[in-house]
Design a protein around this motif. Structure first.
Motif, mmCIF file in Angstrom:
data_model
loop_
_atom_site.group_PDB
_atom_site.id
_atom_site.type_symbol
_atom_site.label_atom_id
_atom_site.label_comp_id
_atom_site.label_asym_id
_atom_site.label_seq_id
_atom_site.Cartn_x
_atom_site.Cartn_y
_atom_site.Cartn_z
ATOM 1 N N SER A 7 0.856 -1.173 0.000
ATOM 2 C CA SER A 7 0.000 0.000 0.000
ATOM 3 C C SER A 7 0.897 1.230 0.000
ATOM 4 N N TRP A 8 0.648 2.133 -0.936
ATOM 5 C CA TRP A 8 1.526 3.292 -1.129
ATOM 6 C C TRP A 8 0.718 4.592 -1.098
ATOM 7 N N GLN A 9 0.980 5.391 -0.082
ATOM 8 C CA GLN A 9 0.477 6.760 0.023
ATOM 9 C C GLN A 9 -1.044 6.880 -0.033
ATOM 10 N N ILE A 10 -1.748 5.945 0.589
ATOM 11 C CA ILE A 10 -3.198 6.102 0.697
ATOM 12 C C ILE A 10 -3.655 6.164 2.159
ATOM 13 N N ASP A 11 -2.810 5.713 3.090
ATOM 14 C CA ASP A 11 -3.095 5.827 4.513
ATOM 15 C C ASP A 11 -2.317 7.025 5.044
ATOM 16 N N PRO A 12 -2.981 8.039 5.592
ATOM 17 C CA PRO A 12 -2.269 9.240 6.046
ATOM 18 C C PRO A 12 -1.268 8.980 7.164
ATOM 19 N N ASP A 13 -1.477 7.917 7.931
ATOM 20 C CA ASP A 13 -0.556 7.604 9.028
ATOM 21 C C ASP A 13 0.573 6.672 8.608
ATOM 22 N N TYR A 14 0.300 5.799 7.644
ATOM 23 C CA TYR A 14 1.290 4.828 7.187
ATOM 24 C C TYR A 14 1.410 4.908 5.660
ATOM 25 N N PRO A 15 2.277 5.785 5.166
ATOM 26 C CA PRO A 15 2.398 5.952 3.713
ATOM 27 C C PRO A 15 2.875 4.710 2.974
ATOM 28 N N LEU A 16 3.535 3.784 3.675
ATOM 29 C CA LEU A 16 3.998 2.553 3.025
ATOM 30 C C LEU A 16 3.758 1.372 3.949
ATOM 31 N N THR A 17 3.038 0.375 3.434
ATOM 32 C CA THR A 17 2.849 -0.902 4.123
ATOM 33 C C THR A 17 3.125 -2.013 3.129
ATOM 34 N N ILE A 18 3.945 -2.979 3.542
ATOM 35 C CA ILE A 18 4.293 -4.110 2.681
ATOM 36 C C ILE A 18 3.957 -5.404 3.401
ATOM 37 N N ALA A 163 -7.747 -5.443 3.633
ATOM 38 C CA ALA A 163 -6.933 -5.288 4.843
ATOM 39 C C ALA A 163 -6.661 -3.823 5.147
ATOM 40 N N MET A 164 -6.321 -3.051 4.114
ATOM 41 C CA MET A 164 -5.999 -1.645 4.345
ATOM 42 C C MET A 164 -7.259 -0.847 4.679
ATOM 43 N N ALA A 165 -8.390 -1.222 4.110
ATOM 44 C CA ALA A 165 -9.641 -0.529 4.419
ATOM 45 C C ALA A 165 -10.047 -0.745 5.866
ATOM 46 N N GLU A 166 -9.676 -1.902 6.412
ATOM 47 C CA GLU A 166 -10.029 -2.239 7.797
ATOM 48 C C GLU A 166 -8.936 -1.881 8.786
ATOM 49 N N ASN A 167 -7.806 -1.325 8.296
ATOM 50 C CA ASN A 167 -6.694 -0.901 9.161
ATOM 51 C C ASN A 167 -6.236 -2.040 10.069
ATOM 52 N N VAL A 168 -5.939 -3.170 9.466
ATOM 53 C CA VAL A 168 -5.604 -4.367 10.236
ATOM 54 C C VAL A 168 -4.206 -4.268 10.849
ATOM 55 N N SER A 169 -3.953 -5.142 11.821
ATOM 56 C CA SER A 169 -2.671 -5.192 12.507
ATOM 57 C C SER A 169 -1.666 -6.017 11.709
ATOM 58 N N HIS A 170 -0.405 -5.985 12.169
ATOM 59 C CA HIS A 170 0.606 -6.807 11.493
ATOM 60 C C HIS A 170 0.307 -8.292 11.675
ATOM 61 N N GLU A 171 -0.319 -8.670 12.804
ATOM 62 C CA GLU A 171 -0.678 -10.074 12.995
ATOM 63 C C GLU A 171 -1.702 -10.519 11.952
ATOM 64 N N GLU A 172 -2.653 -9.653 11.668
ATOM 65 C CA GLU A 172 -3.669 -10.000 10.674
ATOM 66 C C GLU A 172 -3.074 -10.037 9.266
ATOM 67 N N LEU A 173 -2.107 -9.175 9.004
ATOM 68 C CA LEU A 173 -1.425 -9.229 7.709
ATOM 69 C C LEU A 173 -0.642 -10.527 7.562
ATOM 70 N N ARG A 213 6.025 -1.533 7.893
ATOM 71 C CA ARG A 213 5.135 -0.375 7.993
ATOM 72 C C ARG A 213 5.970 0.866 8.287
ATOM 73 N N ALA A 214 5.805 1.879 7.443
ATOM 74 C CA ALA A 214 6.500 3.148 7.620
ATOM 75 C C ALA A 214 5.501 4.180 8.103
ATOM 76 N N ASN A 215 5.742 4.732 9.289
ATOM 77 C CA ASN A 215 4.872 5.739 9.874
ATOM 78 C C ASN A 215 5.227 7.113 9.323
ATOM 79 N N LYS A 216 4.241 7.994 9.243
ATOM 80 C CA LYS A 216 4.467 9.336 8.719
ATOM 81 C C LYS A 216 5.482 10.119 9.545
ATOM 82 N N ASN A 217 5.678 9.728 10.795
ATOM 83 C CA ASN A 217 6.614 10.420 11.682
ATOM 84 C C ASN A 217 8.033 9.871 11.594
#
Length: 248
Positions: A7-18, A163-173, A213-217
């Motif tokens: 997921s790339w740049q669609i979650d404002p808090d996590y711009p990158l999730t793999i 998964a991204m629509a439901e903001n799942v955890s790393h365990e769920e991923l 997961r890369a956080n915006k901070n």
């Protein structure tokens, strides 16, 4: 690595999730993900046969991963895993690295390659000319060119969307990556097994799953779950967390 869902740049808090699975022969020597002693900025697994990696990140906020291309004749002898290592060590932007790679692509074994410097996420392979900057969204990369689609990448992409629509955890991923359901119906047992997200064959299969997961901070988290490839081995999960180095 045979399936990369990102997921790339669609979650404002996590711009990158793999979320990615690495499929490989069990006999191939491998080191689990860790910071490399000679390159302490790199956090990645290591292929001990050629010295590269299938997926990694760095303290500078860089990410890279590679898959092979099935049923494609090899044009070169260089290991595609070196692309991951070289990008993570590079100070070039994604665009500069992609431009330079263009003239060298045929020197490598068949590959899909994806990498980001934090600003641009690019994709390329060595059976098509050029490279592309990926637009914001969810993407599924398997063992075929990104421009193509098969049942495995289609299902993976749909599950990543959910998964991204439901903001799942790393365990769920990680649980999502453990899906052993075939995505095709065929009399060829090997092809059916290879169509699964989690592959289990004699001598070959999914050896590890990675979540990044890369956080915006500037906070990066990396989970790697490795699986038993023999009765003497056990499954294990490790977690790394760090902040991107200042000035990266």
């Amino acid at each position: 690595m045979c399936l990369i869902l990102l997921s790339w740049q669609i979650d404002p808090d996590y711009p990158l999730t793999i979320a990615a699975n690495r499929d490989e022969f069990f006999q191939r020597p491998t080191l689990a993900a860790d910071f490399w002693p000679e390159h302490p900025d790199i956090l990645a697994g290591r292929d001990l046969e050629f010295g590269g990696s299938w997926l990694g990140i760095s303290h500078k906020g860089r990410f890279a991963a590679v898959t092979n291309l099935r049923e494609v004749a090899s044009t070169g002898d260089r290991s595609r895993g070196n692309l991951v290592k070289d990008f993570l060590l590079s100070s070039q932007t994604s665009r500069q690295f992609a431009d330079q790679l263009e003239s060298q692509k045929t020197e490598f074994r068949p590959f899909n390659f994806i990498a980001s410097d934090g600003d641009t996420l690019f994709y390329t392979n060595n059976i098509q000319a050029g490279w592309q900057a990926l637009s914001p969204g969810n993407h599924a990369i398997g063992n075929i060119p990104l421009s193509d689609e098969n049942a495995k990448t289609k299902k993976g992409g749909a599950d990543m969307d959910s998964a991204m629509a439901e903001n799942v955890s790393h365990e769920e991923l990680l649980n999502m990556l453990r899906d052993e359901a075939p995505t095709i119906d065929t009399d060829n047992e090997i092809n059916m097994a290879l169509s699964c997200r989690f592959i289990s064959l004699e001598g070959y299969g999914t050896r590890s799953s990675s979540i990044v997961r890369a956080n915006k901070n500037g906070q990066w988290d990396f989970w790697e779950k490795h699986y038993a490839s023999s009765e003497s081995q056990k499954e294990g999960l490790q977690h790394f967390s760090f902040r991107v180095s200042s000035g990266a």
